[in-house]
Write a protein that holds these residues in place. Sequence first.
Motif, PDB file in Angstrom:
ATOM      1  N   ARG A   1       0.484   6.933  -6.625  1.00  0.00           N
ATOM      2  CA  ARG A   1       1.631   7.772  -6.284  1.00  0.00           C
ATOM      3  C   ARG A   1       2.290   7.320  -4.979  1.00  0.00           C
ATOM      4  N   LEU A   2       1.462   7.074  -3.978  1.00  0.00           N
ATOM      5  CA  LEU A   2       2.006   6.706  -2.672  1.00  0.00           C
ATOM      6  C   LEU A   2       2.616   5.299  -2.676  1.00  0.00           C
ATOM      7  N   PHE A   3       1.938   4.356  -3.308  1.00  0.00           N
ATOM      8  CA  PHE A   3       2.493   3.000  -3.409  1.00  0.00           C
ATOM      9  C   PHE A   3       3.847   3.041  -4.116  1.00  0.00           C
ATOM     10  N   ALA A   4       3.935   3.841  -5.174  1.00  0.00           N
ATOM     11  CA  ALA A   4       5.173   3.885  -5.951  1.00  0.00           C
ATOM     12  C   ALA A   4       6.313   4.497  -5.144  1.00  0.00           C
ATOM     13  N   SER A   5       6.017   5.501  -4.345  1.00  0.00           N
ATOM     14  CA  SER A   5       7.143   6.172  -3.676  1.00  0.00           C
ATOM     15  C   SER A   5       7.480   5.576  -2.319  1.00  0.00           C
ATOM     16  N   HIS A   6       6.501   4.966  -1.632  1.00  0.00           N
ATOM     17  CA  HIS A   6       6.820   4.411  -0.318  1.00  0.00           C
ATOM     18  C   HIS A   6       6.645   2.904  -0.219  1.00  0.00           C
ATOM     19  N   GLY A   7       5.982   2.319  -1.182  1.00  0.00           N
ATOM     20  CA  GLY A   7       5.719   0.888  -1.113  1.00  0.00           C
ATOM     21  C   GLY A   7       4.344   0.598  -0.539  1.00  0.00           C
ATOM     22  N   TYR A   8       3.726  -0.434  -1.064  1.00  0.00           N
ATOM     23  CA  TYR A   8       2.360  -0.808  -0.664  1.00  0.00           C
ATOM     24  C   TYR A   8       2.235  -0.978   0.850  1.00  0.00           C
ATOM     25  N   ALA A   9       3.123  -1.729   1.441  1.00  0.00           N
ATOM     26  CA  ALA A   9       3.012  -2.055   2.859  1.00  0.00           C
ATOM     27  C   ALA A   9       3.241  -0.839   3.746  1.00  0.00           C
ATOM     28  N   ALA A  10       3.988   0.122   3.235  1.00  0.00           N
ATOM     29  CA  ALA A  10       4.348   1.283   4.054  1.00  0.00           C
ATOM     30  C   ALA A  10       3.315   2.399   3.966  1.00  0.00           C
ATOM     31  N   VAL A  11       2.325   2.229   3.103  1.00  0.00           N
ATOM     32  CA  VAL A  11       1.312   3.268   2.932  1.00  0.00           C
ATOM     33  C   VAL A  11       0.009   2.837   3.608  1.00  0.00           C
ATOM     34  N   SER A  12      -0.581   3.736   4.395  1.00  0.00           N
ATOM     35  CA  SER A  12      -1.825   3.415   5.091  1.00  0.00           C
ATOM     36  C   SER A  12      -3.018   3.984   4.342  1.00  0.00           C
ATOM     37  N   MET A  13      -4.140   3.403   4.596  1.00  0.00           N
ATOM     38  CA  MET A  13      -5.379   3.896   3.997  1.00  0.00           C
ATOM     39  C   MET A  13      -5.624   5.346   4.414  1.00  0.00           C
ATOM     40  N   ARG A  14      -5.230   5.685   5.625  1.00  0.00           N
ATOM     41  CA  ARG A  14      -5.415   7.061   6.084  1.00  0.00           C
ATOM     42  C   ARG A  14      -4.525   8.041   5.305  1.00  0.00           C
ATOM     43  N   GLN A  15      -3.337   7.590   4.913  1.00  0.00           N
ATOM     44  CA  GLN A  15      -2.470   8.439   4.084  1.00  0.00           C
ATOM     45  C   GLN A  15      -3.119   8.704   2.727  1.00  0.00           C
ATOM     46  N   ILE A  16      -3.633   7.645   2.127  1.00  0.00           N
ATOM     47  CA  ILE A  16      -4.292   7.783   0.824  1.00  0.00           C
ATOM     48  C   ILE A  16      -5.475   8.737   0.948  1.00  0.00           C
ATOM     49  N   ALA A  17      -6.298   8.503   1.999  1.00  0.00           N
ATOM     50  CA  ALA A  17      -7.464   9.350   2.224  1.00  0.00           C
ATOM     51  C   ALA A  17      -7.038  10.810   2.404  1.00  0.00           C
ATOM     52  N   GLY A  18      -5.957  11.004   3.149  1.00  0.00           N
ATOM     53  CA  GLY A  18      -5.458  12.352   3.389  1.00  0.00           C
ATOM     54  C   GLY A  18      -5.097  13.062   2.101  1.00  0.00           C
ATOM     55  N   GLU A  19      -4.471  12.330   1.180  1.00  0.00           N
ATOM     56  CA  GLU A  19      -4.078  12.915  -0.094  1.00  0.00           C
ATOM     57  C   GLU A  19      -5.300  13.282  -0.942  1.00  0.00           C
ATOM     58  N   VAL A  20      -6.366  12.507  -0.775  1.00  0.00           N
ATOM     59  CA  VAL A  20      -7.587  12.778  -1.526  1.00  0.00           C
ATOM     60  C   VAL A  20      -8.391  13.901  -0.849  1.00  0.00           C
ATOM     61  N   GLY A  21      -8.175  14.065   0.443  1.00  0.00           N
ATOM     62  CA  GLY A  21      -8.899  15.073   1.191  1.00  0.00           C
ATOM     63  C   GLY A  21     -10.203  14.540   1.741  1.00  0.00           C
ATOM     64  N   VAL A  22     -10.135  13.344   2.287  1.00  0.00           N
ATOM     65  CA  VAL A  22     -11.324  12.605   2.681  1.00  0.00           C
ATOM     66  C   VAL A  22     -10.956  11.736   3.885  1.00  0.00           C
ATOM     67  N   GLN A  23     -11.935  11.263   4.622  1.00  0.00           N
ATOM     68  CA  GLN A  23     -11.635  10.362   5.728  1.00  0.00           C
ATOM     69  C   GLN A  23     -11.440   8.941   5.225  1.00  0.00           C
ATOM     70  N   ALA A  24     -10.729   8.139   6.020  1.00  0.00           N
ATOM     71  CA  ALA A  24     -10.346   6.790   5.578  1.00  0.00           C
ATOM     72  C   ALA A  24     -11.553   5.941   5.201  1.00  0.00           C
ATOM     73  N   GLY A  25     -12.625   6.077   5.965  1.00  0.00           N
ATOM     74  CA  GLY A  25     -13.803   5.259   5.706  1.00  0.00           C
ATOM     75  C   GLY A  25     -14.380   5.450   4.313  1.00  0.00           C
ATOM     76  N   ALA A  26     -14.241   6.659   3.777  1.00  0.00           N
ATOM     77  CA  ALA A  26     -14.819   6.965   2.469  1.00  0.00           C
ATOM     78  C   ALA A  26     -14.166   6.178   1.345  1.00  0.00           C
ATOM     79  N   LEU A  27     -12.928   5.733   1.556  1.00  0.00           N
ATOM     80  CA  LEU A  27     -12.238   4.978   0.512  1.00  0.00           C
ATOM     81  C   LEU A  27     -12.977   3.690   0.170  1.00  0.00           C
ATOM     82  N   TYR A  28     -13.705   3.189   1.163  1.00  0.00           N
ATOM     83  CA  TYR A  28     -14.355   1.890   0.964  1.00  0.00           C
ATOM     84  C   TYR A  28     -15.615   1.991   0.107  1.00  0.00           C
ATOM     85  N   ASN A  29     -15.925   3.194  -0.367  1.00  0.00           N
ATOM     86  CA  ASN A  29     -16.923   3.315  -1.426  1.00  0.00           C
ATOM     87  C   ASN A  29     -16.314   3.003  -2.786  1.00  0.00           C
TER      88      ASN A  29
END
Lengths: 202, 202
Positions: free
Chosen positions: B22-50
Motif C-alpha cells: 500500500r505504501l510503496f504504491a501510494s508514495h513510491g518505494y524510495a519515499a517510504v521508510s521501514m519505520r512507516q511500514i512498521a508503524g502501519e503494522v503496529g510494530v517497531q522497525a526492527g521487527a520487520l527484519y523477521n
Amino acid sequence: MARTQGSHSDITGPRVRKAALRLFASHGYAAVSMRQIAGEVGVQAGALYNYTPDKQSLLFDLMKGHMDDLLAARETAPGPVEPLAALENFTRFHIRFHHDRPDEVFISYMELRNLSPENFKEIEGLRRLYEDQLEAILRRGVELGAFEVAEPKIAAMAVIAMLNGVNTWFREGGRLSLPQIEQLHWDMVRKAVSAPELPNHG
Amino acid sequence: MARTQGSHSDITGPRVRKAALRLFASHGYAAVSMRQIAGEVGVQAGALYNYTPDKQSLLFDLMKGHMDDLLAARETAPGPVEPLAALENFTRFHIRFHHDRPDEVFISYMELRNLSPENFKEIEGLRRLYEDQLEAILRRGVELGAFEVAEPKIAAMAVIAMLNGVNTWFREGGRLSLPQIEQLHWDMVRKAVSAPELPNHG
DNA sequence: GGGTTATCTGAACGCCTGTTCAAATCAAAG
DNA sequence: CTTTGATTTGAACAGGCGTTCAGATAACCC
C-alpha cells in the motif's frame, strides 16, 4: 574558495535543471538528493538554492516546462482539419515529440505523486488540454462519418496509452527505425477508430 | 514490553507485505521508510527484519508474487485456440486481472528502477513470458489469416500498453462500468489487428 | 584600479535513514 | 509450572537528508 571561474547564473541555472532532469529520470525524485544534483553540476548543495526555492519546485518546473513545450508545439503547427489527416498528424506528432524527450516524459508520468496537491492539479490540467485535442479530433471524425468510435473520450485515452508505450521500450539502433514504428502505430490507430470490416470468413 | 498479545509470524508476515504494498504504491518505494511500514503494522522497525532480509527484498517479493500470480492465472485458465477468440480472451483477462490489483500493477511498472540488476532481470523475464503469449496469439492469427499485423511483436507491445492505460484512469463509480470499458477496448483491439476496411468514401 | 554585487563555499541545523542486536516478553510444549 | 523458542522492543550505529546563512570570492561597472 567561493565563486569559481566562469560561473554565471545563465550557465549554472540550466545545468541545474539538466542535472535534476537526468537524475530524477534515472533514479526517481525521492531517491535523488540535492547533494547529488549539486555534485553533477560541480557545485555545493547550497548553491542550488540560487536557482530553485526548494526541491519540489525543481520537479514542478521540469514538468511544467515539458507540458508547456508540448502544448506550444501543438499550437505553432496546427494540424489539418480533415479528421483522418488530423488524427495521423496527432499520432505522428505524439510519437516524435515524446521520443525526443524521454526524460521529460518519464518524470512527467512517474513523479506525479511527488507533486504537492496544487502543483499536481496544474500539471493534470495541462495534460487534460492535450488529451482533449485528441478527443476533439475523434469526436469530429465521428460526426463527419470518418470514424466509428462509441466513446471518443475512452478512445482518446486508449490511443494515448498505446502511443506512450513506444517510449517505454523503443531504443534507437534496433531492428526497426522510429519512422517504421510511427507507421506501424498509425496503421493500428487508424484501424482501431475505423468501421470494422465485414466478416467474410475468407 | 516486547512480544505483544496475539502476535504470530503467520499474522505479522502478511500484514508487513500488505502495508509495504500500500505504501510503496501510494508514495513510491524510495519515499517510504521501514519505520512507516512498521508503524502501519503496529510494530517497531526492527521487527520487520523477521520477515524480510532487507527493504529491497520486500519490494522484489511483491513484484515477483504479482508476476507469478499473473502467469499462474493464465495457466490455470488456458484460452481458446482460435485466434480471434484467444485474443478476446487475452484482452478481457488482462483488463480484469489488472483492475483487481491496482497496487501490485502500479509498483510492478513504477518501481522497476529500484530493483537491483539481478532482480530487475528476473522480473523482466517474467513480464516477457506474458508478453510473448500475446505475441504468439497474434502471430498465429496472422498465419491463419485472421489478423493483418505487419509486426506481431510491436502490435503486442501496443495492445498491452493500451490495456494498461485503463488502470491509470479508470475508477469504479464513473459513467462507464468496467464491463463496458472492457467491451470498448476489445472493439478497438479487434479492429486494430484486423484487415482495414476498403475506403469507399461513403 | 576600486567598488559593487551576484555567486558560491563550507559548516551547521535538526531530523530521518536502513539495519543490527542484546535483552525482554509471550505462546506453546512437556 | 517450568522450559524452550519464537517474536518483539528499544536503543544504538554510521551516515544522509533538505535547507539556511555568514563569509569568501570572482565578475562586472565606472
